[in-house]
Design an enzyme around this catalytic site. Structure first.
Site, PDB file in Angstrom:
ATOM      1  N   HIS A  88       0.861  -1.181   0.000  1.00 14.61           N
ATOM      2  CA  HIS A  88       0.000   0.000   0.000  1.00 14.61           C
ATOM      3  C   HIS A  88       0.896   1.229   0.000  1.00 14.61           C
ATOM      4  O   HIS A  88       2.117   1.110   0.078  1.00 14.61           O
ATOM      5  CB  HIS A  88      -1.002  -0.012   1.152  1.00 14.61           C
ATOM      6  CG  HIS A  88      -0.423   0.008   2.529  1.00 14.61           C
ATOM      7  ND1 HIS A  88       0.283  -1.048   3.056  1.00 14.61           N
ATOM      8  CD2 HIS A  88      -0.452   0.959   3.488  1.00 14.61           C
ATOM      9  CE1 HIS A  88       0.653  -0.758   4.292  1.00 14.61           C
ATOM     10  NE2 HIS A  88       0.234   0.456   4.581  1.00 14.61           N
ATOM     11  N   ASP A 141       5.616   4.758   5.279  1.00 16.70           N
ATOM     12  CA  ASP A 141       6.556   3.832   5.913  1.00 16.70           C
ATOM     13  C   ASP A 141       6.748   2.543   5.097  1.00 16.70           C
ATOM     14  O   ASP A 141       7.585   1.710   5.445  1.00 16.70           O
ATOM     15  CB  ASP A 141       6.158   3.520   7.356  1.00 16.70           C
ATOM     16  CG  ASP A 141       4.743   3.012   7.516  1.00 16.70           C
ATOM     17  OD1 ASP A 141       3.841   3.502   6.820  1.00 16.70           O
ATOM     18  OD2 ASP A 141       4.529   2.128   8.370  1.00 16.70           O
ATOM     19  N   HIS A 142       6.012   2.415   3.995  1.00 17.81           N
ATOM     20  CA  HIS A 142       6.167   1.258   3.101  1.00 17.81           C
ATOM     21  C   HIS A 142       6.801   1.647   1.763  1.00 17.81           C
ATOM     22  O   HIS A 142       7.142   0.765   0.978  1.00 17.81           O
ATOM     23  CB  HIS A 142       4.807   0.603   2.856  1.00 17.81           C
ATOM     24  CG  HIS A 142       4.247  -0.018   4.091  1.00 17.81           C
ATOM     25  ND1 HIS A 142       4.242  -1.375   4.298  1.00 17.81           N
ATOM     26  CD2 HIS A 142       3.697   0.539   5.196  1.00 17.81           C
ATOM     27  CE1 HIS A 142       3.694  -1.630   5.485  1.00 17.81           C
ATOM     28  NE2 HIS A 142       3.370  -0.482   6.040  1.00 17.81           N
ATOM     29  N   HIS A 150       1.319   3.879   2.057  1.00 23.26           N
ATOM     30  CA  HIS A 150       1.714   4.630   3.253  1.00 23.26           C
ATOM     31  C   HIS A 150       3.213   4.861   3.210  1.00 23.26           C
ATOM     32  O   HIS A 150       3.980   3.989   2.793  1.00 23.26           O
ATOM     33  CB  HIS A 150       1.352   3.857   4.519  1.00 23.26           C
ATOM     34  CG  HIS A 150      -0.064   4.055   4.945  1.00 23.26           C
ATOM     35  ND1 HIS A 150      -0.634   3.298   5.937  1.00 23.26           N
ATOM     36  CD2 HIS A 150      -1.019   4.927   4.544  1.00 23.26           C
ATOM     37  CE1 HIS A 150      -1.887   3.691   6.122  1.00 23.26           C
ATOM     38  NE2 HIS A 150      -2.132   4.671   5.284  1.00 23.26           N
TER      39      HIS A 150
END
Length: 182
Positions: free
Chosen positions: A60, A64-65, A62
């Site tokens: 996804h 932090d990914h 976000h």
């Protein structure tokens, strides 16, 4: 199958852990699941040349990914990447990649333009990955693996779909990654 946990942290800074990133190696071929902050450096720390990673799967969008994605792309280009990687992710993944790397409007266009002045870095086409927008089902298949995406509940799907990913190998092994869900 070899699995290296590059990062397992959440969205808040943690001095002992990096953000989401998993490197899976099957028969010498590298596949990256998520590209959170620190993923590229963690590959180097694990003695894996990031320029040899040919496939990136984003669960996804976000931060932090995905925060290390531009660093991964530009660094591996400078390190002599030979082919553009395949990048698969949810709706919005193409816009995300373009916002960073587009030669006309990307956030890093001036950096890339300056670095491309060196003779060995003329191959800026390497910075244009093959982008595949995921829907549930098989999102990638090659001689060694098949990757299947499944919707997972994380944030409202109308904001951004989130996927769990399962990799099955020709050797009968499998691994699943649920993104931010348990």
């Amino acid at each position: 199958m070899r699995i290296i946990m590059l990062g397992t942290s959440a969205a808040m800074p943690n001095p002992d852990r990096h953000d989401s990133g998993i490197l899976i190696t099957v028969r010498g071929r590298h596949y990256l699941f998520d590209c959170g902050h620190g993923a590229t450096n963690q590959m180097v720390a694990a003695n894996v040349n990031p320029a040899t990673v040919g496939h990136v799967f984003l669960s996804h969008l976000h931060y932090d990914h995905i925060a290390d994605f531009a660093y991964f792309m530009i660094t591996t280009w400078m390190a002599g990447r030979q082919t553009s990687p395949v990048v698969a992710g949810p709706v919005g993944v193409k816009q995300f990649v373009d916002a960073l790397l587009s030669p006309e409007t990307g956030a890093y266009r001036k950096d890339i333009e300056a670095r491309a002045q060196y003779p060995r870095r003329q191959n800026t086409e390497i910075l244009v990955p093959v982008v595949r927008q995921c829907e549930p089902g098989v999102v990638f298949e090659d001689d060694f693996v098949k990757v299947t995406a499944y919707y997972v509940e994380h944030i409202p799907r109308e904001i951004s779909p989130c996927f769990g990913l399962r990799m099955d190998t020709v050797d009968g092994e499998s691994v699943s990654f649920s993104g931010d869900t348990a």
